[in-house]
Motif scaffolding. Structure first.
Motif, PDB file in Angstrom:
ATOM      1  N   ASP A  39       1.020  -0.973  -0.110  1.00 50.90           N
ATOM      2  CA  ASP A  39       0.060  -0.011  -0.173  1.00 50.90           C
ATOM      3  C   ASP A  39       0.754   1.167   0.092  1.00 50.90           C
ATOM      4  O   ASP A  39       0.851   2.004  -1.139  1.00 50.90           O
ATOM      5  N   GLU A  90      -4.959  -4.248   5.591  1.00 55.54           N
ATOM      6  CA  GLU A  90      -4.798  -3.519   4.006  1.00 55.54           C
ATOM      7  C   GLU A  90      -4.906  -4.829   3.157  1.00 55.54           C
ATOM      8  O   GLU A  90      -5.611  -4.489   1.939  1.00 55.54           O
ATOM      9  N   HIS A 149     -11.847   2.801   5.559  1.00 53.34           N
ATOM     10  CA  HIS A 149     -11.123   3.804   6.098  1.00 53.34           C
ATOM     11  C   HIS A 149     -11.944   5.016   6.682  1.00 53.34           C
ATOM     12  O   HIS A 149     -11.299   5.723   7.838  1.00 53.34           O
ATOM     13  N   HIS A 168      -4.147   1.984  13.600  1.00 58.84           N
ATOM     14  CA  HIS A 168      -4.548   1.892  12.279  1.00 58.84           C
ATOM     15  C   HIS A 168      -4.840   0.517  11.848  1.00 58.84           C
ATOM     16  O   HIS A 168      -6.161   0.579  11.273  1.00 58.84           O
ATOM     17  N   VAL A 228      -8.775  -0.343  10.706  1.00 61.60           N
ATOM     18  CA  VAL A 228      -9.023  -0.725   9.402  1.00 61.60           C
ATOM     19  C   VAL A 228     -10.028  -2.120   9.428  1.00 61.60           C
ATOM     20  O   VAL A 228     -10.899  -2.108   8.805  1.00 61.60           O
TER      21      VAL A 228
HETATM   22 ZN   LIG Z   1      -4.763   2.137   5.565  1.00 67.38          ZN
END
Ligand SMILES: [Zn+2]
Ligand SMILES: NC(=O)c1ccc[n+]([C@@H]2O[C@H](COP(=O)([O-])OP(=O)(O)OC[C@H]3O[C@@H](n4cnc5c(N)ncnc54)[C@H](O)[C@@H]3O)[C@@H](O)[C@H]2O)c1
Length: 454
Positions: free
Chosen positions: A259, A307, A357, A373, A377
């Motif tokens: 990502d 992710e 997100h 994070h 997510v």
């Molecule tokens: Zn992210």
């Protein structure tokens, strides 16, 4: 000029390589028109064997004329005829207007696909093999990258190499995460600038230090060696130092490899929030070496997996079931496709990458940034799937999200402030079919509340 940004993607290669099939799919994934050069010629004139019967010179002239016209049009994905790059004129035009990928599946596969097809050049295996061998050098010379499948084309078009070798770019300096440097050798023998580990490096103070300490000139290249924090920082320094120098990303976290290091967004944090100062500045290359992940702490791996699951849901592919290298490659290719469809986020197409997100950012803000994070997510994906009316088992089994402690009112306020605008969310019509749509406030708030521990 980086990769296929602002240029056509042209596919060169021998008959049987799958240029038309692969080209059509790459066009779909990058939201570009698809042009099959031979098909276009046949539509306008007569069939290719008929044209050939009038003499190869006549065919080549028509081919040159048609290619020039296509190259003058909007950025497309172009499947070239097998002999198109034999023409020096075509090669010259492709060099300036296109990123050319040599699509090669090997002579065995190519022969299996075309034998018995009645193509004039595919009648005898011996001749076919001889021609294949003799063309190799021309294709390599005419191309900017080599690929054997759709993902390979997408990765090549943004200069992403999985397990690839870094080209000797000189002069080079390395900007590296200090923790990563304790565990791994820098990818280059060059001056190394060590920066604080992780997010703490994304400050103006660190940027200023690098601005004043770097000694490379305009022809220099900065190699970023670390996770998304380091690539964001070093990429931003590269965008601004001497009004911009080239850079190469060597991401060392799963998040970085699938990502953060892909897509040209660079930046640092300001006193007002995350990533509020930055620039689009695409790296010349992204070099992904899955071996560096062996030292990654479990917490960072889980964050990356969030992710990965996001990408799998967007792509409609169970990428998480693939062996690690292939999983990373598939995720990086998916992001490359979306980025190529909208490199500078002017068309709204990159917005799909925000699946889950909007809720994630709200939970991060509502917890005073105590929720990491990746965990946010995972919960955000759960909410997006529930609002989409789709099964949540993949997210639950792979990421095991648990409701977190956060202030609902603060999280809700943050969600409303989110730059995606009032009530606009990325949801899925089905796996692989993201849509940007509105959700009534009460449904969105209920979905958010379900992610928070009471
Ligand atoms: Zn992210
Ligand atoms: N530019 C983009 O498009 C984009 C996209 C997503 C995220 N990001 C940014 O990326 C950042 C997060 O990056 P991240 O999740 O990659 O983590 P990170 O760079 O913050 O690193 C996390 C931790 O892992 C350590 N680490 C890194 N590689 C390691 C390795 N191989 N072995 C052992 N430890 C290692 C680091 O020292 C650090 O302590 C955020 O600032 C986010 O804003 C940017």
């Amino acid at each position: 000029m980086v990769g296929a940004l602002g240029r056509h993607i042209a596919l060169a290669g021998f008959m049987g390589a799958g240029k038309s099939t692969v080209g059509a799919r790459v066009a779909e994934l990058t939201a570009r028109p698809f042009v099959d050069l031979d098909a276009l010629i046949e539509k306008r004139h007569v069939t290719i064997p008929e044209l050939f019967a009038r003499g190869e010179a006549e065919f080549r002239r028509i081919e040159e004329e048609t290619l020039a016209e296509v190259l003058a049009g909007p950025e497309a994905v172009i499947a070239l005829g097998g002999g198109a790059v034999l023409s020096p004129l075509n090669r010259e035009r492709l060099r300036t207007r296109a990123f050319t990928v040599y699509l090669d599946v090997g002579v065995e596969t190519a022969w299996k696909r075309v034998r018995g097809s009645n193509r004039p050049l595919a009648r005898r295996e011996e001749d076919f093999r001889r021609l294949y061998e003799s063309r190799q050098a021309v294709y390599v010379q005419a191309s900017d990258a080599v690929a054997h499948d759709v993902d390979g084309v997408l990765l090549g078009a943004l200069g992403i190499a999985v397990l690839g070798e870094i080209l000797p770019l000189h002069p080079v300096v390395v900007v590296a995460d200090e923790r990563v440097l304790e565990l791994h050798e820098a990818p280059f023998e060059a001056a190394v600038y060590s920066v604080p580990s992780g997010e703490t490096a994304k400050t103006l103070a660190v940027v200023e230090r690098l601005w004043s300490e770097l000694t490379i000139g305009r022809d220099g290249t900065i190699v970023a060696f670390g996770g998304g924090s380091t690539t964001d920082l070093a990429g931003f320094v590269a965008a601004t130092y001497l009004r911009g120098v080239r850079w190469v990303a060597v991401p060392t976290t799963l998040t970085g490899q699938v990502d953060a290091a892909i897509g040209g967004k660079t930046g640092i944090n300001t006193s007002r929030g995350k990533n509020l100062a930055g620039a689009f500045h695409f790296p010349e290359a992204v070099v992904i070496d899955p071996d560096v992940l062996t030292t990654l702490p479990e917490k960072e791996r889980r964050a990356g997996m969030a992710e990965v699951v996001k990408t799998g849901l967007l792509a409609g592919r169970e990428v998480w079931s693939l062996p690690e290298v292939e999983m990373i490659r598939a995720c990086a290719a998916y992001k490359a496709g979306v980025v190529l469809s909208d490199p500078y986020e002017t068309e709204g197409r990159r917005a799909v990458l925000n699946l889950g997100h909007t809720f994630a950012h709200a939970l991060e803000a509502g917890s005073g940034y105590r929720v990491p994070h990746g965990e946010a997510v995972a919960l955000g994906l759960l909410a997006a799937l529930r609002l989409s009316g789709l099964p949540t088992d993949a997210v639950e089994e792979l990421l095991r999200p648990e409701p977190v402690a956060a202030d609902l009112d603060e999280a809700w306020a943050a969600l409303k402030r989110d730059k995606k605008g009032e009530g606009v969310f990325v949801l899925l019509e089905a796996a692989g079919k993201p849509v940007v749509t509105t959700v009534p406030d009460e449904d969105a708030r209920a979905a958010l509340a379900a992610l928070i521990r009471q």
